[in-house]
Write a protein that holds these residues in place. Structure first.
Motif, short mmCIF file in Angstrom:
data_model
loop_
_atom_site.label_atom_id
_atom_site.label_comp_id
_atom_site.label_asym_id
_atom_site.label_seq_id
_atom_site.Cartn_x
_atom_site.Cartn_y
_atom_site.Cartn_z
N PRO A 51 13.41 5.25 -14.32
CA PRO A 51 12.99 3.97 -14.22
C PRO A 51 11.93 3.77 -15.34
O PRO A 51 10.67 2.97 -14.95
CB PRO A 51 12.35 3.69 -12.90
N ARG A 85 8.22 -5.82 -18.17
CA ARG A 85 7.31 -4.75 -18.20
C ARG A 85 6.74 -4.25 -19.48
O ARG A 85 5.80 -3.88 -19.64
CB ARG A 85 8.25 -3.54 -17.70
N TYR A 113 1.69 1.62 -2.39
CA TYR A 113 2.10 1.87 -3.99
C TYR A 113 2.10 3.56 -3.79
O TYR A 113 3.04 3.90 -4.55
CB TYR A 113 1.06 1.30 -4.81
N HIS A 134 0.89 2.09 -12.72
CA HIS A 134 2.15 2.70 -12.26
C HIS A 134 2.54 2.37 -10.86
O HIS A 134 2.05 1.59 -10.17
CB HIS A 134 2.07 4.29 -12.29
N ALA A 135 3.60 2.66 -10.39
CA ALA A 135 4.06 2.45 -9.03
C ALA A 135 4.39 1.04 -8.60
O ALA A 135 4.06 0.92 -7.27
CB ALA A 135 2.92 3.35 -8.05
N GLY A 136 4.40 0.36 -9.31
CA GLY A 136 4.78 -1.16 -8.99
C GLY A 136 3.66 -2.13 -9.02
O GLY A 136 3.81 -3.22 -8.66
N THR A 158 11.24 -6.27 -8.40
CA THR A 158 11.14 -5.31 -9.68
C THR A 158 11.03 -6.37 -10.98
O THR A 158 11.90 -7.17 -11.17
CB THR A 158 12.44 -4.46 -9.70
N THR A 165 9.15 0.26 -11.51
CA THR A 165 9.22 0.24 -10.19
C THR A 165 9.07 -0.69 -9.31
O THR A 165 8.29 -1.70 -9.65
CB THR A 165 8.02 1.44 -9.86
N ASN A 191 5.13 4.87 -1.97
CA ASN A 191 6.51 4.61 -2.70
C ASN A 191 6.56 4.99 -4.14
O ASN A 191 7.59 4.69 -4.97
CB ASN A 191 6.97 3.18 -2.34
N ALA A 192 5.72 5.51 -4.64
CA ALA A 192 5.49 5.98 -6.13
C ALA A 192 6.61 7.00 -6.63
O ALA A 192 7.12 7.84 -5.62
CB ALA A 192 4.14 6.53 -6.54
N PRO A 193 7.35 6.70 -7.75
CA PRO A 193 8.37 7.39 -8.09
C PRO A 193 8.29 8.91 -8.45
O PRO A 193 9.05 9.85 -8.26
CB PRO A 193 8.82 6.96 -9.26
N ASP A 200 6.62 3.08 -16.13
CA ASP A 200 7.51 2.93 -14.93
C ASP A 200 8.03 1.68 -14.60
O ASP A 200 7.22 0.65 -14.43
CB ASP A 200 7.24 3.97 -13.76
#
Length: 371
Positions: free
Chosen positions: A54, A26, A255, A308-310, A20, A12, A258-260, A10
């Motif tokens: 994303p 990434r 994180y 994940h999650a940025g 981002t 994120t 706000n995870a997608p 992801d």
């Protein structure tokens, strides 16, 4: 038992910094994560397949081939390859090439994905997801095992005298894991062919995962592949660790929130109570992961989601260091303790090759002049 990590890839925003990463950053970070996984002694790196923002891993075998060139030992897999919307001929070709490039460090996890719009993007109907899975996998198996394939089905054009090129390395197809988080039909498919079954085990309570794994084990035995305990099971998990659990919870909370996928839903505490998510100390991760065996039995592969999650790359690499040096060595020792001798290890290219040769040798020994 194999231990490793998987990524969903992801893209994120970091909820702490607001930044981002670019798509290029990434993708390069994913390569760095895979290399670190090998460095700290993990057995498997797996990447998902997504064709929409994303996410960035739209071409898993391309990514894994590049990682193969920068690693030496780690097994490279997917989590998952979309058996419904990919052409089985192309899957067969891509993974045969990856086998040759990686020296056999390749297996494949097949699934249907979690993005409904991907079906029309590739000319398929989501209402046909299960029939697509069954038909496409039946063809994929034949392509890897037969020199010349004549085939006709419902969802793609017929084949006449088709020969896969290149053939699988050593004429041994990659080991196949069938992944599902909700569908008993997929557990049945894995059991029918004697393949592995991978339960993602991230978003659902333990009772749900247990039902699917129990079904797979029973049907594996029903089809004559061995006892239920000898079925080949893989499990997912999700962790975030710091030496002190309160520090891990405080750091990971933004994180999680706000995870997608699950952000803005249940609290992190509620999610940890009802799913395998573990946010805490290494000891807490060890205890909760060892608990999986209490309701799933002895299994062969444990993969963790870390990136994940940025979460920034530096943090993910720190998580890998903790996982590889403090957590996995203990899990290896504890999972091995009391493991029945007849429970098989996770299949590898080497073990599948040896089994094939042993079977061929046994067959030759049985051929007598009288016969």
């Amino acid at each position: 038992m194999q231990f490793g990590i998987f990524t969903v890839g992801d893209l994120t925003p970091d909820p702490v910094t607001g930044r981002t990463p670019t798509e290029a950053e990434r993708i390069r970070a994913t390569v760095a994560i895979a290399r670190k996984a090998e460095e700290v002694g993990l057995d498997v790196f797996a990447t998902g397949e997504h064709h929409n923002p994303p996410f960035v891993p739209s071409s898993p075998t391309t990514l894994l081939a590049y990682i193969a060139a920068h690693t030496e030992r780690i097994i490279l897999s997917t989590s998952t390859t979309l058996i419904t919307t990919n052409d089985p001929v192309k899957i067969a070709e891509d993974f045969s090439v990856l086998q040759h490039l990686s020296g056999g460090r390749t297996d494949v996890m097949l699934g249907r994905g979690n993005t409904g719009p991907v079906y029309p993007w590739f000319g398929q109907d989501i209402r046909e997801a299960i029939p697509l899975t069954v038909e496409n996998y039946g063809l994929l198996r034949r392509l890897w095992r037969e020199e010349s394939v004549d085939w006709e089905g419902k969802f793609r054009s017929a084949l006449q005298g088709f020969t896969l090129a290149p053939r699988p390395l050593d004429d041994v197809p990659p080991f196949v894991w069938h992944a599902s988080i909700r569908s008993p039909e997929i557990a049945e498919l894995a059991a029918y062919f004697g393949d592995g079954f991978f339960a993602n085990h991230i978003f659902w309570p333990a009772t749900h995962t247990k039902e699917l794994v129990d079904l797979y084990r029973r049907r594996f035995a029903h089809y004559g592949h061995g006892t239920p305990e000898q079925a080949v099971v893989g499990v997912g998990g999700q962790v975030f660790m710091r030496p002190r659990s309160q520090d891990a919870i405080a750091e990971f909370r933004p994180y999680f929130d706000n995870a997608p996928v699950y952000g803005h839903g249940p609290s992190m505490e509620d999610f940890m109570a009802s799913t395998p998510l573990t946010v805490g100390s290494p000891a807490e991760v060890i205890d909760k992961t060892l608990g999986f065996r209490d309701y799933l039995g002895d299994y062969q592969r444990q993969l963790f989601l870390l990136d994940h999650a940025g979460l920034p790359l530096e943090t993910v690499l720190e998580q890998l260091e903790i996982l590889g040096t403090e957590v996995v060595p203990v899990l290896r020792r504890e999972f091995a303790a009391g493991r029945p001798a007849d429970v098989p290890a996770a299949p590898t290219h080497a073990s599948l090759h040896a089994a094939r040769d042993a079977e061929a040798g046994a067959g030759s020994a049985d051929e007598t002049p009288e016969a």
